[in-house]
Design an enzyme around this catalytic site. Sequence first.
Site, mmCIF file in Angstrom:
data_model
loop_
_atom_site.group_PDB
_atom_site.id
_atom_site.type_symbol
_atom_site.label_atom_id
_atom_site.label_comp_id
_atom_site.label_asym_id
_atom_site.label_seq_id
_atom_site.Cartn_x
_atom_site.Cartn_y
_atom_site.Cartn_z
ATOM 1 N N ARG A 168 70.841 -57.736 68.584
ATOM 2 C CA ARG A 168 70.891 -57.848 70.049
ATOM 3 C C ARG A 168 72.312 -57.691 70.586
ATOM 4 O O ARG A 168 72.712 -58.360 71.553
ATOM 5 C CB ARG A 168 70.338 -59.201 70.518
ATOM 6 C CG ARG A 168 68.855 -59.382 70.306
ATOM 7 C CD ARG A 168 68.032 -58.398 71.117
ATOM 8 N NE ARG A 168 66.627 -58.725 71.058
ATOM 9 C CZ ARG A 168 65.818 -58.404 70.056
ATOM 10 N NH1 ARG A 168 66.280 -57.714 69.032
ATOM 11 N NH2 ARG A 168 64.543 -58.750 70.098
ATOM 12 N N SER A 242 62.930 -62.718 75.560
ATOM 13 C CA SER A 242 63.539 -63.859 74.857
ATOM 14 C C SER A 242 64.799 -64.280 75.591
ATOM 15 O O SER A 242 65.663 -63.446 75.858
ATOM 16 C CB SER A 242 63.938 -63.474 73.438
ATOM 17 O OG SER A 242 62.825 -63.073 72.700
ATOM 18 N N GLU A 337 70.577 -64.739 75.342
ATOM 19 C CA GLU A 337 70.457 -63.278 75.157
ATOM 20 C C GLU A 337 70.808 -62.490 76.427
ATOM 21 O O GLU A 337 71.612 -61.568 76.373
ATOM 22 C CB GLU A 337 69.043 -62.946 74.661
ATOM 23 C CG GLU A 337 68.961 -61.558 74.067
ATOM 24 C CD GLU A 337 67.532 -61.131 73.732
ATOM 25 O OE1 GLU A 337 66.917 -60.469 74.577
ATOM 26 O OE2 GLU A 337 67.051 -61.457 72.639
HETATM 27 N N1 EPU Z 1 57.285 -69.669 67.276
HETATM 28 C C1 EPU Z 1 56.806 -70.936 67.566
HETATM 29 N N2 EPU Z 1 56.632 -71.282 68.871
HETATM 30 C C2 EPU Z 1 56.884 -70.435 69.888
HETATM 31 C C3 EPU Z 1 57.374 -69.139 69.602
HETATM 32 C C4 EPU Z 1 57.588 -68.778 68.285
HETATM 33 O O1 EPU Z 1 56.553 -71.724 66.686
HETATM 34 O O2 EPU Z 1 56.684 -70.836 71.049
HETATM 35 C C5 EPU Z 1 57.471 -69.295 65.871
HETATM 36 C C6 EPU Z 1 56.195 -68.760 65.249
HETATM 37 O O3 EPU Z 1 56.087 -69.264 63.954
HETATM 38 C C7 EPU Z 1 56.397 -67.281 65.144
HETATM 39 C C8 EPU Z 1 57.909 -67.182 65.003
HETATM 40 O O4 EPU Z 1 58.415 -68.293 65.747
HETATM 41 O O5 EPU Z 1 55.736 -66.736 64.059
HETATM 42 C C9 EPU Z 1 58.461 -65.902 65.552
HETATM 43 O O6 EPU Z 1 57.925 -65.681 66.845
HETATM 44 P P1 EPU Z 1 57.687 -64.214 67.425
HETATM 45 O O7 EPU Z 1 56.987 -63.356 66.434
HETATM 46 O O8 EPU Z 1 57.063 -64.325 68.776
HETATM 47 O O9 EPU Z 1 59.153 -63.616 67.524
HETATM 48 P P2 EPU Z 1 60.522 -64.237 68.006
HETATM 49 O O10 EPU Z 1 61.415 -64.374 66.837
HETATM 50 O O11 EPU Z 1 60.294 -65.457 68.835
HETATM 51 C C10 EPU Z 1 61.675 -61.930 68.326
HETATM 52 C C11 EPU Z 1 62.434 -61.212 69.378
HETATM 53 C C12 EPU Z 1 61.482 -60.630 70.421
HETATM 54 C C13 EPU Z 1 60.543 -59.676 69.716
HETATM 55 C C14 EPU Z 1 59.778 -60.440 68.616
HETATM 56 C C15 EPU Z 1 58.941 -59.527 67.759
HETATM 57 C C16 EPU Z 1 64.590 -62.272 69.496
HETATM 58 C C17 EPU Z 1 65.490 -63.154 70.284
HETATM 59 N N3 EPU Z 1 63.386 -62.086 70.006
HETATM 60 O O12 EPU Z 1 61.050 -63.063 68.948
HETATM 61 O O13 EPU Z 1 62.264 -59.869 71.330
HETATM 62 O O14 EPU Z 1 59.593 -59.101 70.617
HETATM 63 O O15 EPU Z 1 60.728 -61.064 67.721
HETATM 64 O O16 EPU Z 1 59.771 -58.732 66.964
HETATM 65 O O17 EPU Z 1 65.002 -61.736 68.474
HETATM 66 C C18 EPU Z 1 63.469 -60.015 73.385
HETATM 67 O O18 EPU Z 1 64.506 -59.877 72.730
HETATM 68 O O19 EPU Z 1 63.496 -60.112 74.646
HETATM 69 C C19 EPU Z 1 62.194 -60.097 72.694
HETATM 70 C C20 EPU Z 1 61.039 -60.367 73.331
#
Ligand code: EPU
Length: 343
Positions: A168, A242, A337
Amino acid sequence: MAAELTFIENADLTRFNTLGLPARARFLAKVSNEAALLHVLRSVTAQRMPVEILGGGSNLVLAGNVPALVIQPCLMGRQVLSTHGDAVLVEAGAGENWHAFTQWTIAQGLSGLENLSLIPGSVGASPVQNIGAYGVEIADVMHSLTAIDRLTGARVELAAAACAFAYRDSLFKSRAPGRYIITKVRFLLSRKPTIRLDYGDIRREIERLGIVQVTPRAVANAVIAIRQSKLPDPTKLGNAGSFFKNPVVPVTQADELRLRFPGLVSYPQTVGVKLAAGWLIEQAGWKGRNQGAVGVHDRQALVLIHRGGGSGAQLLQLAADVRASVLDKFGVVLEQEPVIWGR
Ligand code: EPU
């Protein structure tokens, strides 16, 4: 110049940021070709006015009015530039909508951008924070870009390797913010699909949708379905995706945390361990909680929302409260972010 340049004084930016926060810019200039952009830049240099560059406004928090000339590059166009065997070089103008562009490449029979479907924003903004999702980021597929270097006023071509891409982050976000105005971006895609399903959710979604032949179109459909199920549509509910990055902590700290919190969601990195910030925020009790007109999304705790009628100051207060409680409970610092303007 008229058609290529729209100039608005005391411009309302509310509909130019996906959080829908109210703020005004001293001036807003929308430019639709390079000549208009250079024209605007020459006049601001003469007047020594601060400049901000606006893409789709989907990674932006407006904390107050913006005492600057905001330039929105609206250069349009998308085309196939060349083909070498299976490798195809495509180019899009900075003003093109990112999602529409990804779907156009898929319709051309090209693979590379399918995992990045439905990310809000513009093509020109995509390298700035090295957008990424479901195991792919811009750095993996971008070939090069064209920009105006504000230090010299000259047009420059930057190869992906020169963009200092990190998680990012890029040259344009942290090392030289404001120096380059991206006008066109090129991607090296392939007619031979490379299917990336490593990110757990996609494989599960493909199975759930009963997809047998996994094409780039099918992957895009799975990504779109997952995003729609977790992430609020910014046209309906203000948000900037995010709000925090997933923090990377030392292995020893991750091990200690796992002993205390066995459910910790973590991903080993080359150096350190990445933690799921959404999980930390949820465990700290914030998921679905509202604070006036702003709140933490009830399906993805990493997303802060603005339901309308609130302000950037309220949103930043919520962010500070979330950050403080995650620090207190886990000893982990969350880094924001989106960029902040107007303070
Ligand atoms: N999780 C929770 N509770 C929540 C959200 C997430 O427990 O409310 C846990 C879950 O176990 C889940 C894990 O966190 O499996 C990861 O969650 P998710 O797959 O939704 O991905 P993320 O790490 O929260 C990142 C990116 C997103 C991107 C997704 C998919 C960052 C900061 N964010 O989110 O990017 O869409 O992975 O690749 O790296 C963005 O940058 O604006 C964005 C949406």
